[in-house]
Each structure stands twice: as structure tokens, then as C-alpha cells.
Design a protein around this motif. Structure first.
Motif, PDB file in Angstrom:
ATOM      1  N   UNK A  54       8.790  -2.510   8.096  1.00 20.94           N
ATOM      2  CA  UNK A  54       9.034  -1.694   6.907  1.00 20.94           C
ATOM      3  C   UNK A  54       7.875  -1.787   5.914  1.00 20.94           C
ATOM      4  N   UNK A  55       7.335  -2.984   5.718  1.00 16.19           N
ATOM      5  CA  UNK A  55       6.263  -3.112   4.731  1.00 16.19           C
ATOM      6  C   UNK A  55       5.024  -2.347   5.180  1.00 16.19           C
ATOM      7  N   UNK A  56       4.737  -2.382   6.468  1.00 14.30           N
ATOM      8  CA  UNK A  56       3.581  -1.634   6.969  1.00 14.30           C
ATOM      9  C   UNK A  56       3.788  -0.126   6.793  1.00 14.30           C
ATOM     10  N   UNK A  57       4.968   0.353   7.142  1.00 14.12           N
ATOM     11  CA  UNK A  57       5.272   1.788   7.012  1.00 14.12           C
ATOM     12  C   UNK A  57       5.251   2.225   5.556  1.00 14.12           C
ATOM     13  N   UNK A  58       5.959   1.478   4.714  1.00 17.80           N
ATOM     14  CA  UNK A  58       6.085   1.859   3.303  1.00 17.80           C
ATOM     15  C   UNK A  58       4.727   1.883   2.590  1.00 17.80           C
ATOM     16  N   UNK A  59       3.900   0.888   2.822  1.00 19.64           N
ATOM     17  CA  UNK A  59       2.608   0.827   2.133  1.00 19.64           C
ATOM     18  C   UNK A  59       1.709   1.968   2.584  1.00 19.64           C
ATOM     19  N   UNK A  60       1.760   2.288   3.871  1.00 22.07           N
ATOM     20  CA  UNK A  60       0.977   3.423   4.354  1.00 22.07           C
ATOM     21  C   UNK A  60       1.476   4.719   3.722  1.00 22.07           C
ATOM     22  N   UNK A  61       2.799   4.901   3.650  1.00 19.63           N
ATOM     23  CA  UNK A  61       3.367   6.114   3.057  1.00 19.63           C
ATOM     24  C   UNK A  61       3.068   6.218   1.566  1.00 19.63           C
ATOM     25  N   UNK A  62       3.200   5.118   0.848  1.00 19.01           N
ATOM     26  CA  UNK A  62       3.071   5.148  -0.608  1.00 19.01           C
ATOM     27  C   UNK A  62       1.634   5.125  -1.100  1.00 19.01           C
ATOM     28  N   UNK A  63       0.783   4.365  -0.430  1.00 17.16           N
ATOM     29  CA  UNK A  63      -0.557   4.104  -0.963  1.00 17.16           C
ATOM     30  C   UNK A  63      -1.695   4.519  -0.037  1.00 17.16           C
ATOM     31  N   UNK A  64      -1.369   5.024   1.157  1.00 18.31           N
ATOM     32  CA  UNK A  64      -2.382   5.539   2.057  1.00 18.31           C
ATOM     33  C   UNK A  64      -3.308   4.498   2.660  1.00 18.31           C
ATOM     34  N   UNK A  65      -2.897   3.236   2.659  1.00 19.30           N
ATOM     35  CA  UNK A  65      -3.703   2.178   3.263  1.00 19.30           C
ATOM     36  C   UNK A  65      -2.908   1.538   4.394  1.00 19.30           C
ATOM     37  N   UNK A  66      -3.616   0.816   5.253  1.00 19.41           N
ATOM     38  CA  UNK A  66      -2.973   0.103   6.358  1.00 19.41           C
ATOM     39  C   UNK A  66      -3.080  -1.393   6.127  1.00 19.41           C
ATOM     40  N   UNK A  67      -1.964  -2.083   6.214  1.00 19.22           N
ATOM     41  CA  UNK A  67      -1.994  -3.532   6.139  1.00 19.22           C
ATOM     42  C   UNK A  67      -2.536  -4.064   7.457  1.00 19.22           C
ATOM     43  N   UNK A  68      -3.346  -5.098   7.388  1.00 16.44           N
ATOM     44  CA  UNK A  68      -3.924  -5.697   8.583  1.00 16.44           C
ATOM     45  C   UNK A  68      -2.881  -6.651   9.166  1.00 16.44           C
ATOM     46  N   UNK A  69      -2.322  -6.314  10.346  1.00 21.26           N
ATOM     47  CA  UNK A  69      -1.182  -7.070  10.887  1.00 21.26           C
ATOM     48  C   UNK A  69      -1.359  -8.584  10.898  1.00 21.26           C
ATOM     49  N   UNK A  70      -2.505  -9.097  11.325  1.00 20.13           N
ATOM     50  CA  UNK A  70      -2.698 -10.538  11.415  1.00 20.13           C
ATOM     51  C   UNK A  70      -2.750 -11.257  10.081  1.00 20.13           C
ATOM     52  N   UNK A  71      -2.804 -10.504   8.976  1.00 21.00           N
ATOM     53  CA  UNK A  71      -2.876 -11.133   7.648  1.00 21.00           C
ATOM     54  C   UNK A  71      -1.561 -11.074   6.884  1.00 21.00           C
ATOM     55  N   UNK A  72      -0.554 -10.414   7.461  1.00 25.64           N
ATOM     56  CA  UNK A  72       0.730 -10.260   6.757  1.00 25.64           C
ATOM     57  C   UNK A  72       1.467 -11.595   6.751  1.00 25.64           C
ATOM     58  N   UNK A  73       1.772 -12.078   5.557  1.00 27.75           N
ATOM     59  CA  UNK A  73       2.473 -13.355   5.384  1.00 27.75           C
ATOM     60  C   UNK A  73       3.671 -13.157   4.462  1.00 27.75           C
TER      61      UNK A  73
END
Length: 140
Positions: free
Chosen positions: A56-75
């Protein structure tokens, strides 16, 4: 149930599960305001049925802010719960908060009208849960 002031609290009628991103720049925290809303929120949103908080956090941030979270850094930073802004009495928002690095350029999109870097002194511009989390993050 009674609170510390010995007042009766409303029964919990609903729990809204969200995933939210904590992005700090020194003494500032990234906050967003949706169209038609009067308060700023921590970026993120509701977790869809069958979706994990991490998805959800990856999807929401991409939808809201147009950026991609780097999976290996998500804590996972922690989970915070309390009365939701613009929610009926007894509706609790349970926010699973994450930190992560990202790629791309932050820009409001879709339902986001504005993004702003708020200082702890400006936390009164945030919804109550954002105020609570910001106070905890900055130990105030």
C-alpha cells in the motif's frame, strides 16, 4: 471506557488501516493536503483489501507524489492509532508508518492539492494523528 479525565470515551466502531510515509529533511517533515481538505496529512492512504501495508505504501506514494519508493530501503517505523480527522466518533485510524528512500521528483498528483515541508512548530496545520506522530518523531 473512561479516559484520564474520567470521561466516558465512545466505543470503537470502525478501524481504518493506513500506510504512511515519514520523510524528513532535517527539522522538517513532508506533508500533503488533499483537494477539499483543510489539514495536512502524512503521505499515504488506506490499505486495500488483500494488500499488505508495504504494498500500500508503495502504491499510495506513487499515486500521490509521482515517485517510487526503493523497495530495499523501506523500513517500518511504527504503528500509531487514534481518532481519525473528519471521521465519526469511535472511528480509529491505525497508521503503519514507513521510512524509505525514493527515486523521481516529488510533485503533487491525483488527489493531492499541495505538498509542504512542515516544521514541528507548524504541526498545528496537520490533522491530529499527524500532530501526534510529528511530536513523537521530534520528541516534543
Amino acid at each position: 471506557m473512561r479516559n484520564q479525565e474520567n470521561q466516558i470515551e465512545p466505543a470503537i466502531t470502525k478501524v481504518v488501516e493506513t500506510a504512511n510515509w515519514i520523510l524528513r529533511d532535517g527539522a522538517k517533515i513532508l506533508s500533503v493536503r488533499s483537494h477539499g481538505r483543510d489539514r495536512f496529512y502524512l503521505p499515504g492512504g488506506k490499505i486495500d483489501p488483500g494488500e499488505t501495508a508495504r504494498d500500500a505504501i508503495q502504491r499510495e506514494i506513487n499515486e500521490e507524489l509521482g515517485v517510487s519508493l526503493i523497495p530495499g530501503t523501506i523500513r517500518t517505523l511504527g504503528t500509531f492509532a487514534g481518532q481519525g480527522h473528519n471521521q465519526p466518533d469511535g472511528a480509529i485510524v491505525r497508521m503503519t508508518c514507513f521510512t524509505a528512500y525514493y527515486t523521481g521528483e516529488l510533485a503533487p498528483s491525483r488527489e493531492i492539492a499541495e505538498l509542504r515541508w512542515l516544521t514541528p512548530r507548524e504541526r498545528d496545520l496537520m490533522a491530529p494523528m499527524g500532530q501526534k506522530i510529528t511530536a513523537a518523531l521530534f520528541d516534543i
